[in-house]
Design a protein around this motif. Structure first.
Motif, PDB file in Angstrom:
ATOM      1  N   HIS A 142       0.831  -1.212   0.000  1.00 43.38           N
ATOM      2  CA  HIS A 142       0.000   0.000   0.000  1.00 43.38           C
ATOM      3  C   HIS A 142       0.860   1.254   0.000  1.00 43.38           C
ATOM      4  O   HIS A 142       0.390   2.350  -0.328  1.00 43.38           O
ATOM      5  CB  HIS A 142      -0.965   0.004   1.194  1.00 43.38           C
ATOM      6  N   ASP A 143       2.149   1.111   0.333  1.00 44.11           N
ATOM      7  CA  ASP A 143       3.086   2.238   0.272  1.00 44.11           C
ATOM      8  C   ASP A 143       3.749   2.370  -1.095  1.00 44.11           C
ATOM      9  O   ASP A 143       4.584   3.247  -1.281  1.00 44.11           O
ATOM     10  CB  ASP A 143       4.178   2.068   1.335  1.00 44.11           C
ATOM     11  N   LYS A 144       3.370   1.480  -2.034  1.00 42.31           N
ATOM     12  CA  LYS A 144       4.027   1.492  -3.342  1.00 42.31           C
ATOM     13  C   LYS A 144       3.061   1.850  -4.469  1.00 42.31           C
ATOM     14  O   LYS A 144       3.248   1.448  -5.611  1.00 42.31           O
ATOM     15  CB  LYS A 144       4.686   0.133  -3.607  1.00 42.31           C
ATOM     16  N   GLY A 145       2.011   2.584  -4.139  1.00 43.44           N
ATOM     17  CA  GLY A 145       1.165   3.149  -5.181  1.00 43.44           C
ATOM     18  C   GLY A 145       0.177   2.206  -5.807  1.00 43.44           C
ATOM     19  O   GLY A 145      -0.209   2.390  -6.967  1.00 43.44           O
ATOM     20  N   CYS A 146      -0.256   1.162  -5.075  1.00 42.44           N
ATOM     21  CA  CYS A 146      -1.365   0.343  -5.544  1.00 42.44           C
ATOM     22  C   CYS A 146      -2.286   0.079  -4.361  1.00 42.44           C
ATOM     23  O   CYS A 146      -2.067   0.605  -3.268  1.00 42.44           O
ATOM     24  CB  CYS A 146      -0.897  -0.956  -6.203  1.00 42.44           C
ATOM     25  N   ARG A 147      -3.329  -0.722  -4.567  1.00 42.51           N
ATOM     26  CA  ARG A 147      -4.348  -0.913  -3.521  1.00 42.51           C
ATOM     27  C   ARG A 147      -4.463  -2.398  -3.177  1.00 42.51           C
ATOM     28  O   ARG A 147      -5.389  -3.073  -3.622  1.00 42.51           O
ATOM     29  CB  ARG A 147      -5.691  -0.336  -3.998  1.00 42.51           C
ATOM     30  N   PRO A 148      -3.548  -2.917  -2.372  1.00 40.23           N
ATOM     31  CA  PRO A 148      -3.634  -4.327  -1.991  1.00 40.23           C
ATOM     32  C   PRO A 148      -4.702  -4.559  -0.933  1.00 40.23           C
ATOM     33  O   PRO A 148      -4.815  -3.802   0.035  1.00 40.23           O
ATOM     34  CB  PRO A 148      -2.236  -4.625  -1.444  1.00 40.23           C
ATOM     35  N   VAL A 149      -5.485  -5.617  -1.121  1.00 46.38           N
ATOM     36  CA  VAL A 149      -6.547  -6.003  -0.193  1.00 46.38           C
ATOM     37  C   VAL A 149      -6.511  -7.525  -0.069  1.00 46.38           C
ATOM     38  O   VAL A 149      -6.331  -8.216  -1.073  1.00 46.38           O
ATOM     39  CB  VAL A 149      -7.931  -5.560  -0.703  1.00 46.38           C
ATOM     40  N   ILE A 150      -6.685  -8.040   1.146  1.00 47.66           N
ATOM     41  CA  ILE A 150      -6.722  -9.491   1.342  1.00 47.66           C
ATOM     42  C   ILE A 150      -8.096  -9.898   1.857  1.00 47.66           C
ATOM     43  O   ILE A 150      -8.614  -9.318   2.819  1.00 47.66           O
ATOM     44  CB  ILE A 150      -5.639  -9.956   2.334  1.00 47.66           C
ATOM     45  N   ILE A 151      -8.686 -10.893   1.207  1.00 43.07           N
ATOM     46  CA  ILE A 151      -9.900 -11.546   1.700  1.00 43.07           C
ATOM     47  C   ILE A 151      -9.498 -12.932   2.188  1.00 43.07           C
ATOM     48  O   ILE A 151      -8.820 -13.675   1.480  1.00 43.07           O
ATOM     49  CB  ILE A 151     -10.975 -11.632   0.613  1.00 43.07           C
ATOM     50  N   CYS A 152      -9.915 -13.263   3.407  1.00 43.81           N
ATOM     51  CA  CYS A 152      -9.482 -14.490   4.062  1.00 43.81           C
ATOM     52  C   CYS A 152     -10.714 -15.323   4.420  1.00 43.81           C
ATOM     53  O   CYS A 152     -11.241 -15.226   5.527  1.00 43.81           O
ATOM     54  CB  CYS A 152      -8.676 -14.127   5.311  1.00 43.81           C
TER      55      CYS A 152
END
Length: 300
Positions: A142-152
């Motif tokens: 998230h600090d590298k200019g994209c939108r990471p999201v995890i669904i568990c």
């Protein structure tokens, strides 16, 4: 919207990809064979031939998409790195699929009272330590200019929406019950898994794509049951008289393999999807697990 999905011929990825295609989005999906390519085309998904080890294939597909859904493997770091590096600086969403066995402990079919939500600290078992580490790595992007999201997700049940129709635990138990003439659990079967219907899980992916903040982690569950309760329901569904039976862990390992027996079928994984309900207003409404087994898709 253009979406690239790994695991597009599988159960979770296939369901998400088919739903997006049916909604009018342009969906491409990673597949490993001509047979799987034909299977996903039937659901309006354009196949991309390759594997999780093909970094250049993954990078090109990710760069061409507006959203990437990674549902092929919860553990393949090479694929994650290729996809995230391709998305860095783009602001695009990367929705990664983990699994609630990250909170599981080997209990040989005995009950545990440990319950986890998204803010509960996790000390993973050795079998899941690498997965937890990978989850932290993903969210760090998230600090590298994209939108990471995890669904568990927890234990998933119901018939898939796409090319992959079956989940893991319940079909394994039904197959074994038909083989033995009686539903059978590992050990006493008092171990508990939270669970979620595929019909509720797919909308959670849609909500995450639409509005989940960068760096978000969401459990997915809507209830919980012991393996023994699931086996009782399977016996009722199949018309087998009497209670389910127990088998030793050695027998379970012979049926399913040691890892599946110890870390999936005989462990506990109890989670609460507090953040998905609070932040995304996720409202699961599908049939509970026992009702689905006894009166729903498995009977059909």
């Amino acid at each position: 919207m253009k979406v690239f999905c790994t695991g597009a011929s599988g159960y979770i990825g296939g369901s998400v990809a088919a739903h997006l295609a049916a909604a009018g989005h342009q969906v491409t999906g990673l597949v490993r064979s001509v047979e799987k390519a034909d299977a996903v085309r039937a659901f309006g998904i354009e196949p991309v031939m390759g594997t999780l080890d093909d970094a250049q294939v993954l990078a090109r597909a990710a760069q061409a998409a507006d959203v990437v859904v990674n549902a092929a493997s919860a553990d393949h770091k090479g694929a994650v790195v290729a996809l995230l590096d391709a998305l860095a600086g783009s602001g695009k969403a990367f929705i990664h699929t983990s699994g609630s066995s990250i909170v599981g402990k080997r209990s040989r079919g005995e009950r545990s009272d440990d319950i986890f939500d998204e803010d509960t600290p996790i000390t993973p078992s050795p079998a899941r330590a690498a997965r937890v580490e990978l989850n932290h790595f993903i969210l760090g992007y998230h600090d590298k200019g994209c939108r990471p999201v995890i669904i568990c997700p927890s234990l998933i049940y119901g018939i898939g929406h796409g090319a992959g129709r079956d989940s893991v635990q319940i079909p394994l138990l039904i197959k074994l019950a038909k083989k033995r003439g009686n539903a059978t659990h590992a050990g006493p079967g008092e171990n508990i898994w939270s669970n979620v219907h595929i019909d509720d899980l797919v909308p959670l992916y849609m909500l995450a794509i639409d509005k989940a903040p960068a760096g978000s982690f969401y459990f997915a569950e809507n209830g919980e049951n012991s393996m023994r309760e699931a086996c009782v329901a399977i016996n009722r569904m199949l018309g087998f008289a009497g209670p389910p039976s127990a088998m030793s862990m050695q027998e379970a390992a012979a049926e399913w393999g040691e890892g599946t027996a110890e870390d999936t079928m005989a462990s506990n994984s109890r989670v609460r999807a507090e953040r998905a309900r609070r932040e995304l207003r996720w409202r699961p409404k599908a049939r509970p697990l026992i009702e689905e087994i006894e009166h729903g898709c498995y009977r059909e």
